[in-house]
Design an enzyme around this catalytic site. Structure first.
Site, mmCIF file in Angstrom:
data_model
loop_
_atom_site.group_PDB
_atom_site.id
_atom_site.type_symbol
_atom_site.label_atom_id
_atom_site.label_comp_id
_atom_site.label_asym_id
_atom_site.label_seq_id
_atom_site.Cartn_x
_atom_site.Cartn_y
_atom_site.Cartn_z
ATOM 1 N N GLU A 75 16.749 -108.158 -30.437
ATOM 2 C CA GLU A 75 16.566 -109.204 -28.999
ATOM 3 C C GLU A 75 17.010 -109.876 -29.249
ATOM 4 O OE1 GLU A 75 11.794 -107.150 -28.337
ATOM 5 O OE2 GLU A 75 12.145 -109.114 -28.857
ATOM 6 N N HIS A 86 9.033 -112.663 -33.398
ATOM 7 C CA HIS A 86 9.254 -112.205 -32.649
ATOM 8 C C HIS A 86 10.169 -113.833 -31.432
ATOM 9 C CE1 HIS A 86 9.360 -111.310 -28.010
ATOM 10 N NE2 HIS A 86 9.486 -110.522 -28.410
ATOM 11 N N GLY A 123 12.791 -110.598 -20.518
ATOM 12 C CA GLY A 123 12.116 -111.271 -19.525
ATOM 13 C C GLY A 123 13.332 -111.549 -18.846
ATOM 14 N N ASN A 153 5.618 -103.490 -26.984
ATOM 15 C CA ASN A 153 4.797 -104.695 -27.124
ATOM 16 C C ASN A 153 4.625 -105.355 -26.013
ATOM 17 O OD1 ASN A 153 4.741 -107.339 -27.664
ATOM 18 N ND2 ASN A 153 7.222 -108.135 -28.317
ATOM 19 N N GLU A 169 8.846 -115.526 -29.185
ATOM 20 C CA GLU A 169 8.869 -115.780 -28.638
ATOM 21 C C GLU A 169 7.892 -117.543 -30.002
ATOM 22 O OE1 GLU A 169 6.579 -112.761 -26.634
ATOM 23 O OE2 GLU A 169 8.893 -113.077 -24.856
ATOM 24 N N SER A 223 14.554 -106.855 -21.713
ATOM 25 C CA SER A 223 14.355 -105.848 -20.321
ATOM 26 C C SER A 223 15.590 -104.633 -20.044
ATOM 27 C CB SER A 223 16.199 -106.683 -19.502
ATOM 28 O OG SER A 223 15.448 -108.575 -19.618
ATOM 29 N N LYS A 268 2.897 -107.431 -25.023
ATOM 30 C CA LYS A 268 2.671 -109.250 -25.040
ATOM 31 C C LYS A 268 1.246 -109.695 -24.966
ATOM 32 C CE LYS A 268 7.356 -109.537 -24.663
ATOM 33 N NZ LYS A 268 8.680 -110.078 -24.429
HETATM 34 P P1 13P Z 1 11.359 -107.096 -22.021
HETATM 35 O O1 13P Z 1 11.422 -105.694 -21.901
HETATM 36 O O2 13P Z 1 10.162 -107.613 -20.843
HETATM 37 O O3 13P Z 1 12.435 -108.221 -21.745
HETATM 38 O O4 13P Z 1 11.140 -107.633 -23.436
HETATM 39 C C1 13P Z 1 11.714 -107.267 -24.565
HETATM 40 C C2 13P Z 1 10.959 -108.192 -25.608
HETATM 41 O O5 13P Z 1 10.370 -108.880 -25.858
HETATM 42 C C3 13P Z 1 10.286 -107.002 -26.540
HETATM 43 O O6 13P Z 1 9.681 -107.479 -28.031
#
Ligand code: 13P
Length: 250
Positions: A166, A94, A172, A9, A96, A212, A11
């Site tokens: 997740e 997601h 992150g 992803n 976010e 992560s 982002k």
């Molecule tokens: P990270 O791997 O940066 O923690 O992000 C995970 C994520 O949100 C994947 O959709």
């Protein structure tokens, strides 16, 4: 046998020219991956990414989709637009988007239903915040998110859904869930799918862990019985790290 799927992803990272370079690197380093590999890129990168992965075994995904077929929704992108651009997967729900863009269980269900109807495959994200985990609400929350997302989805279409667990506190932050924590929730998720459909559909459903995940911890997480892949943020932006994770999934 359910598929193992490693998805990146990206982002809101990578301009089109950067996307072209990164996708080309991923292609070059993964000519014959032993699992399915997907890159979920920003909308504006779709064309360059598509060009770069042409003829390779890398699959293309987007990060969101609107639920309407078309119309007066300024700034939005429909499922048929994505399909025509060669997109196969779309991430929906997601954390976010739930946190910053007012995504709710209801809009997740609307997007998911529209995406499946158009013929896209969905990567559905679920997961608890740290406060919810501390309050002992992880399982009830995940149950609610899964039930709401799958509402109205036929058994046949349910097979086009990949679930990504997740935990929000692990995204992150560098604070990965332990393999036991991740396995516990992924097993629970499989049980929920079995309750909604049957044991067969549950056992065919790919359940990823995300949060992560990196080149160092991927092998241990992916070795767990109910973790069938990963949804990777930060580490998917470095082709070497992403490749290590892909190889760990073999
Ligand atoms: P990270 O791997 O940066 O923690 O992000 C995970 C994520 O949100 C994947 O959709």
């Amino acid at each position: 046998m359910r598929k193992t799927i490693i998805a990146g992803n990206w982002k809101m990272n990578m301009t089109p020219s950067q996307a072209s370079v990164l996708a080309s690197e991923i292609v070059a380093k993964n000519s014959d991956p032993k699992c399915e590999v997907v890159i979920c890129v920003p909308f504006v990168d779709i064309f360059e990414a598509k060009k770069a992965i042409e003829g390779s075994k890398i699959h293309l995904g987007a990060q969101n989709v609107h639920f309407a077929e078309k119309g007066a929704y300024t700034g939005e992108i429909s499922a048929s637009m994505l399909l025509e651009c060669g997109v196969e997967y779309v991430i929906i729900g997601h954390s976010e988007r739930r946190q910053y863009f007012a995504e709710t269980d209801e809009t997740v269900n609307k997007r998911l239903t529209a995406a499946l109807a158009a013929g896209l495959k969905v990567i559905l994200c679920v997961g608890e915040t740290e406060a919810q985990r501390d309050a002992g609400e992880t399982f009830s929350l995940i149950e609610k998110q899964i039930k709401a997302a799958y509402a109205g989805v036929s058994a046949e279409k349910a097979l086009d859904i990949v679930i990504a667990y997740e935990p929000v506190w692990a995204i992150g932050t560098g604070r990965t869930a332990t393999s036991e924590q991740a396995e516990e929730v992924c097993a629970f998720i499989r049980g929920e799918v079995a309750k909604l459909y049957d044991a067969n559909i549950a056992s065919e459903t790919t359940i990823q862990y995300g949060g992560s995940m990196n080149a160092k911890n991927a092998a241990e997480l992916l070795a767990m019985e109910n973790i069938d892949g990963g949804l990777i943020g930060g580490a998917s932006l470095k082709s070497d790290d992403f490749t290590v994770i892909i190889n760990a999934a073999e």
